[in-house]
Design an enzyme around this catalytic site. Sequence first.
Site, PDB file in Angstrom:
ATOM      1  N   SER A   6     -58.567 -60.427 -23.095  1.00 40.78           N
ATOM      2  CA  SER A   6     -58.098 -59.068 -22.865  1.00 40.78           C
ATOM      3  C   SER A   6     -56.786 -59.074 -22.090  1.00 40.78           C
ATOM      4  CB  SER A   6     -59.192 -58.264 -22.157  1.00 40.78           C
ATOM      5  OG  SER A   6     -58.865 -56.900 -22.113  1.00 40.78           O
ATOM      6  N   ASP A  62     -52.707 -53.702 -24.499  1.00 44.52           N
ATOM      7  CA  ASP A  62     -52.902 -55.035 -23.929  1.00 44.52           C
ATOM      8  C   ASP A  62     -52.968 -56.067 -25.054  1.00 44.52           C
ATOM      9  OD1 ASP A  62     -55.387 -54.269 -24.879  1.00 44.52           O
ATOM     10  OD2 ASP A  62     -56.506 -55.093 -23.192  1.00 44.52           O
ATOM     11  N   ASP A  84     -55.125 -57.769 -26.755  1.00 43.10           N
ATOM     12  CA  ASP A  84     -56.024 -57.609 -27.904  1.00 43.10           C
ATOM     13  C   ASP A  84     -56.081 -56.160 -28.377  1.00 43.10           C
ATOM     14  OD1 ASP A  84     -57.504 -56.884 -25.612  1.00 43.10           O
ATOM     15  OD2 ASP A  84     -59.400 -57.277 -26.621  1.00 43.10           O
ATOM     16  N   ASP A 126     -57.097 -53.332 -27.311  1.00 44.12           N
ATOM     17  CA  ASP A 126     -58.216 -52.407 -27.158  1.00 44.12           C
ATOM     18  C   ASP A 126     -57.959 -51.401 -26.040  1.00 44.12           C
ATOM     19  OD1 ASP A 126     -58.561 -54.175 -25.033  1.00 44.12           O
ATOM     20  OD2 ASP A 126     -60.712 -54.464 -25.353  1.00 44.12           O
TER      21      ASP A 126
END
Length: 589
Positions: free
Chosen positions: A153, A308, A310, A312
């Site tokens: 993340s 960010d 990834d 999400d």
Amino acid sequence: MEKQDIINRAKDYIQHEQDAHFRAEVEELLKKEDWKELEDRFYRDLEFGTGGLRGVIGGGYNRMNTLVVKRATQGLANYLKKALLEKAAKGTLSAVIAYDSRRYSPEFAEATALILAANGITTYLFSSLRPTPELSFAIRTLKCNTGVVVTASHNPPQYNGYKAYWNDGSQVIEPHDVGIIDEVNKVTTITEMGREEALKKGLLKIIDKEIDEPYAAMVKGHLFRPELIKEKAKEVKIVYTPLHGTGALHVEGVLGSLGLEVITVPEQKKPDGNFPTVSYPNPEEAAALKMALELGSKVKADVVMATDPDADRLGIAVPDANGNFVLITGNQLGTLLADYIFLSLKEKGKLPAKPAMINSIVTTGMQKRVAASYGAECFECLTGFKWIADVWRKSETDGRGYTVLFGTEESYGFLIEPEVRDKDGVSAAALTAEMTLYWRSKGKSLLDRLNDLYLQHGYWQEIGISKYFQGPQGPSIMAGIMAEYRKNPPKTLGGIKVSKVRDIQESVWKYPDQPGKTDPVDLPKSNVLQFFLEDGTIVSARPSGTEPKIKFYATCCAEVGKDGLEAAKKAVAGKLAAIEKDLRAVIGD
């Protein structure tokens, strides 16, 4: 840890690790007799927690590396075959794997896919990096039994991680998380298969556009006013940064296909796990948005967006009346989106009979007031989007008749569509762009609308405090802090009386003025303590489930009276400053 124990564990790791780079790291540390570093790498196994793995990349059992990933995946495969006996017997188990831009993400993803394939599980692997929400969408679209995304993340560059998902597209919860952990801890042998063999046998399938295109179409399908975008798209200018991650593919693609002008920060567009322009690729942090804000000021953008690595999470900033960019918190953006979703459905006559949203127990209470103003419920859950997904899933079958329309948490997580069961920065970016355009068409900015909501529902502000406790002693220090809070809860925080305490680990409400009185807590057990102050302020404490840190949250409100909004802001700021001082005195900051 005794020196010989370290040596034995290090030699065992060297014997089993097939990746030459990670193996050489440990060999070099033994050669140099760097016992401090070796102890940190071997004093424990990197824990496969309730969400999966997350740790510093490197050789050793307490690091993220190929061997640790393979063992985790073998445990996941073993659990799948036990939990889904009929499918395993028929050879119809399936999985999908995605990964982000971090170092070793492609290698860890392929290792994961090949271990699953070797265990007879048909595995779909994305051809290149993809956002986490697309992984969730792929699980549901392909009707897979599990999924894994390789990501850490928004953690610093030295980290990577591994998140496991179940067949509904959400991260695993009980009983599956506990079952997987148990199987991971029992792994002694790993079943392996080469890439060519897996492809030849049809156990490994490479995917890309067959998921990309439906996912993008789904994101656009959840917008409320495509006609407004088509008519006025050129009136809004968006500056965007993927922070060297996965977001550009879909954020640029979806917004661009709608005719919106998206200017991507050129230095941060290329995926790069070293994150060379930021020290911490987290859209919650002002420093991570520095380059985007500079570009936004230069081109006079209407909104600056960041996802960010990834993709999400979504963070945004908007210009004030003087053209200076103001960072919007996750609580504020979640509130704006909730308001916009309910408002849009109401305007179009499509608001369900029993509308609802979901937020976490550390998210602003303002959202509950906003939901209530539209006749909607706001359900609460534990911190973490897997719990939002769990409440959403249960709402579909519990017979109460609620239609969940939105899920959000304070850490910049937003979910607006049922086709995904994890936070989705791509969908949130698209809806935020439309929301910006909508309020522009009404002569308002997002800040104007936020102030409208404050006047209606009170001024709300939140703070978050984190303290890292690295090394072997870290977990025991954090445990000691939580134990002391349980044993001797504060009577006041910031000079305000604590009226009740919610201990979610012990599933009990406690009342300081009535020592014998308790009430049950209707939430899954979790190591969280919440202090409810007599003025309505809530202060929460919880150790992180993914990092060696303890986190505190405080949410506070003041009604806007005759002295106006600024007076309410001042009152709240004073309370939060006093509360923060008390909390920092405990954690040593």
